[in-house]
Design a protein around this motif. Structure first.
Motif, PDB file in Angstrom:
ATOM      1  N   MET A 126       0.859  -1.173   0.000  1.00 37.86           N
ATOM      2  CA  MET A 126       0.000   0.000   0.000  1.00 37.86           C
ATOM      3  C   MET A 126       0.901   1.231   0.000  1.00 37.86           C
ATOM      4  N   ASN A 127       0.646   2.130  -0.930  1.00 38.49           N
ATOM      5  CA  ASN A 127       1.425   3.362  -0.947  1.00 38.49           C
ATOM      6  C   ASN A 127       0.742   4.421  -0.086  1.00 38.49           C
ATOM      7  N   GLU A 128       1.431   5.541   0.067  1.00 37.37           N
ATOM      8  CA  GLU A 128       0.934   6.592   0.948  1.00 37.37           C
ATOM      9  C   GLU A 128      -0.407   7.152   0.468  1.00 37.37           C
ATOM     10  N   ASN A 129      -0.561   7.347  -0.831  1.00 36.87           N
ATOM     11  CA  ASN A 129      -1.827   7.874  -1.351  1.00 36.87           C
ATOM     12  C   ASN A 129      -2.983   6.932  -1.056  1.00 36.87           C
ATOM     13  N   THR A 130      -2.770   5.650  -1.250  1.00 31.88           N
ATOM     14  CA  THR A 130      -3.814   4.658  -0.981  1.00 31.88           C
ATOM     15  C   THR A 130      -4.181   4.653   0.494  1.00 31.88           C
ATOM     16  N   PHE A 131      -3.182   4.775   1.352  1.00 32.22           N
ATOM     17  CA  PHE A 131      -3.418   4.840   2.796  1.00 32.22           C
ATOM     18  C   PHE A 131      -4.351   6.000   3.135  1.00 32.22           C
ATOM     19  N   TRP A 132      -4.009   7.187   2.658  1.00 33.46           N
ATOM     20  CA  TRP A 132      -4.810   8.363   2.985  1.00 33.46           C
ATOM     21  C   TRP A 132      -6.199   8.298   2.347  1.00 33.46           C
ATOM     22  N   GLU A 133      -6.296   7.715   1.164  1.00 36.72           N
ATOM     23  CA  GLU A 133      -7.609   7.536   0.537  1.00 36.72           C
ATOM     24  C   GLU A 133      -8.475   6.600   1.378  1.00 36.72           C
ATOM     25  N   LEU A 134      -7.872   5.545   1.900  1.00 32.43           N
ATOM     26  CA  LEU A 134      -8.602   4.605   2.744  1.00 32.43           C
ATOM     27  C   LEU A 134      -9.086   5.284   4.025  1.00 32.43           C
ATOM     28  N   ILE A 135      -8.232   6.087   4.630  1.00 33.80           N
ATOM     29  CA  ILE A 135      -8.639   6.839   5.826  1.00 33.80           C
ATOM     30  C   ILE A 135      -9.846   7.718   5.473  1.00 33.80           C
ATOM     31  N   ALA A 136      -9.767   8.435   4.365  1.00 34.08           N
ATOM     32  CA  ALA A 136     -10.851   9.336   3.960  1.00 34.08           C
ATOM     33  C   ALA A 136     -12.143   8.572   3.679  1.00 34.08           C
ATOM     34  N   GLU A 137     -12.035   7.456   2.977  1.00 39.74           N
ATOM     35  CA  GLU A 137     -13.221   6.662   2.632  1.00 39.74           C
ATOM     36  C   GLU A 137     -13.901   6.078   3.871  1.00 39.74           C
ATOM     37  N   CYS A 138     -13.132   5.799   4.901  1.00 37.74           N
ATOM     38  CA  CYS A 138     -13.672   5.150   6.097  1.00 37.74           C
ATOM     39  C   CYS A 138     -14.056   6.140   7.200  1.00 37.74           C
ATOM     40  N   THR A 139     -13.760   7.404   7.004  1.00 41.37           N
ATOM     41  CA  THR A 139     -14.104   8.414   8.003  1.00 41.37           C
ATOM     42  C   THR A 139     -15.617   8.599   8.040  1.00 41.37           C
ATOM     43  N   PRO A 140     -16.221   8.456   9.217  1.00 44.56           N
ATOM     44  CA  PRO A 140     -17.682   8.592   9.313  1.00 44.56           C
ATOM     45  C   PRO A 140     -18.136  10.029   9.083  1.00 44.56           C
ATOM     46  N   GLN A 141     -19.384  10.160   8.682  1.00 47.34           N
ATOM     47  CA  GLN A 141     -19.964  11.480   8.442  1.00 47.34           C
ATOM     48  C   GLN A 141     -20.429  12.148   9.741  1.00 47.34           C
ATOM     49  N   THR A 142     -20.536  11.369  10.797  1.00 42.42           N
ATOM     50  CA  THR A 142     -20.963  11.886  12.095  1.00 42.42           C
ATOM     51  C   THR A 142     -19.745  12.063  13.000  1.00 42.42           C
ATOM     52  N   PRO A 143     -19.849  12.882  14.043  1.00 44.93           N
ATOM     53  CA  PRO A 143     -18.704  13.068  14.943  1.00 44.93           C
ATOM     54  C   PRO A 143     -18.197  11.731  15.493  1.00 44.93           C
ATOM     55  N   ASP A 144     -16.892  11.625  15.541  1.00 45.49           N
ATOM     56  CA  ASP A 144     -16.221  10.400  15.983  1.00 45.49           C
ATOM     57  C   ASP A 144     -14.992  10.808  16.800  1.00 45.49           C
ATOM     58  N   PRO A 145     -15.212  11.405  17.978  1.00 46.29           N
ATOM     59  CA  PRO A 145     -14.121  12.048  18.714  1.00 46.29           C
ATOM     60  C   PRO A 145     -12.935  11.149  19.040  1.00 46.29           C
ATOM     61  N   ASP A 146     -13.146   9.891  19.293  1.00 46.07           N
ATOM     62  CA  ASP A 146     -12.036   8.993  19.625  1.00 46.07           C
ATOM     63  C   ASP A 146     -11.683   8.044  18.484  1.00 46.07           C
ATOM     64  N   ALA A 147     -12.227   8.306  17.303  1.00 42.67           N
ATOM     65  CA  ALA A 147     -11.959   7.521  16.091  1.00 42.67           C
ATOM     66  C   ALA A 147     -12.383   6.054  16.223  1.00 42.67           C
ATOM     67  N   GLU A 148     -13.329   5.768  17.090  1.00 44.19           N
ATOM     68  CA  GLU A 148     -13.808   4.387  17.260  1.00 44.19           C
ATOM     69  C   GLU A 148     -14.523   3.892  15.999  1.00 44.19           C
ATOM     70  N   GLN A 149     -15.376   4.749  15.427  1.00 42.68           N
ATOM     71  CA  GLN A 149     -16.088   4.349  14.199  1.00 42.68           C
ATOM     72  C   GLN A 149     -15.113   4.187  13.042  1.00 42.68           C
ATOM     73  N   LEU A 150     -14.173   5.110  12.938  1.00 43.35           N
ATOM     74  CA  LEU A 150     -13.156   5.012  11.887  1.00 43.35           C
ATOM     75  C   LEU A 150     -12.389   3.707  12.018  1.00 43.35           C
ATOM     76  N   ALA A 151     -11.946   3.398  13.220  1.00 42.70           N
ATOM     77  CA  ALA A 151     -11.177   2.165  13.442  1.00 42.70           C
ATOM     78  C   ALA A 151     -11.997   0.926  13.093  1.00 42.70           C
ATOM     79  N   ALA A 152     -13.263   0.910  13.469  1.00 38.72           N
ATOM     80  CA  ALA A 152     -14.116  -0.248  13.171  1.00 38.72           C
ATOM     81  C   ALA A 152     -14.303  -0.412  11.666  1.00 38.72           C
ATOM     82  N   THR A 153     -14.514   0.693  10.967  1.00 47.01           N
ATOM     83  CA  THR A 153     -14.711   0.620   9.519  1.00 47.01           C
ATOM     84  C   THR A 153     -13.422   0.202   8.820  1.00 47.01           C
ATOM     85  N   LEU A 154     -12.300   0.759   9.239  1.00 49.17           N
ATOM     86  CA  LEU A 154     -11.013   0.366   8.664  1.00 49.17           C
ATOM     87  C   LEU A 154     -10.735  -1.119   8.896  1.00 49.17           C
ATOM     88  N   THR A 155     -11.003  -1.582  10.111  1.00 48.60           N
ATOM     89  CA  THR A 155     -10.778  -2.989  10.429  1.00 48.60           C
ATOM     90  C   THR A 155     -11.626  -3.879   9.538  1.00 48.60           C
TER      91      THR A 155
END
Length: 143
Positions: free
Chosen positions: A1-30
Motif C-alpha cells: 500500500m502506498n501513501e496515497n492509498t493509505f490516505w484515501e482509505l482513511i478518507a473513505e472510512c471516516t464517518p460522516q458523524t462526529p467520531d471524537p475517539d476515532a472508534e467508528q473510523l477504526a471499526a470501519t477500517l478494520t
C-alpha cells in the motif's frame, strides 16, 4: 500500500458523524482490511507507522508523555491527510489535539485486529518505523 492509498482509505472510512475517539473510523477500517489480502493489512500497518513516526517530534509533544502523546498523534492521523500535513508544516497545528486531549488509540489496533480476523492468529508485527514516543531520534535531537 502506498501513501496515497493509505490516505484515501482513511478518507473513505471516516464517518460522516462526529467520531471524537476515532472508534467508528477504526471499526470501519478494520472491516475493510479484514476482507484481505494480508498484504493490504501489512501495507496499512507500514503506512500508519510512518505517519505516526513523522509526528514523533519534540516540538509537538509539549506536556504530553508516552502513550498520551502517541494517542494524540494517532488523532492527527485519524483527522486525515490535510490535518497531518498541516501539523508537519506548522507545529502549532498540533496544539488543539494536545490541549483537548484528542485521542485515537483505537486506530493503533486496526492492523492487528484485521490480521487476527484473516489468519486466526495474533500478529507479532514489526514495521519499518516504530511509532512509539521517542523513536524518531531526529525528531528529538536538540535543535
Amino acid at each position: 500500500m502506498n501513501e496515497n492509498t493509505f490516505w484515501e482509505l482513511i478518507a473513505e472510512c471516516t464517518p460522516q458523524t462526529p467520531d471524537p475517539d476515532a472508534e467508528q473510523l477504526a471499526a470501519t477500517l478494520t472491516a475493510r482490511l479484514s476482507d484481505g489480502p494480508i498484504t493490504v493489512v501489512t501495507g496499512f500497518a507500514e503506512q500508519l507507522s510512518w505517519a505516526l513516526y513523522r509526528l514523533d517530534r519534540e516540538e509537538y509533544c509539549g506536556d504530553l508523555s508516552g502513550d498520551p502523546f502517541l494517542y494524540t498523534r494517532a488523532a492527527v492521523v485519524a483527522a486525515g491527510r490535510a490535518a497531518h500535513e498541516a501539523v508537519l508544516h506548522d507545529p502549532s497545528n498540533f496544539a488543539p489535539y494536545a490541549a483537548g486531549l484528542v485521542w485515537a488509540e483505537s486506530l493503533l489496533y486496526v492492523p492487528d485486529r484485521a490480521y487476527l480476523h484473516l489468519t486466526g492468529e495474533e500478529w507479532q508485527r514489526e514495521t519499518r518505523y516504530s511509532y512509539e514516543t521517542g523513536s524518531n531520534a531526529e525528531g528529538w535531537a536538540a535543535a
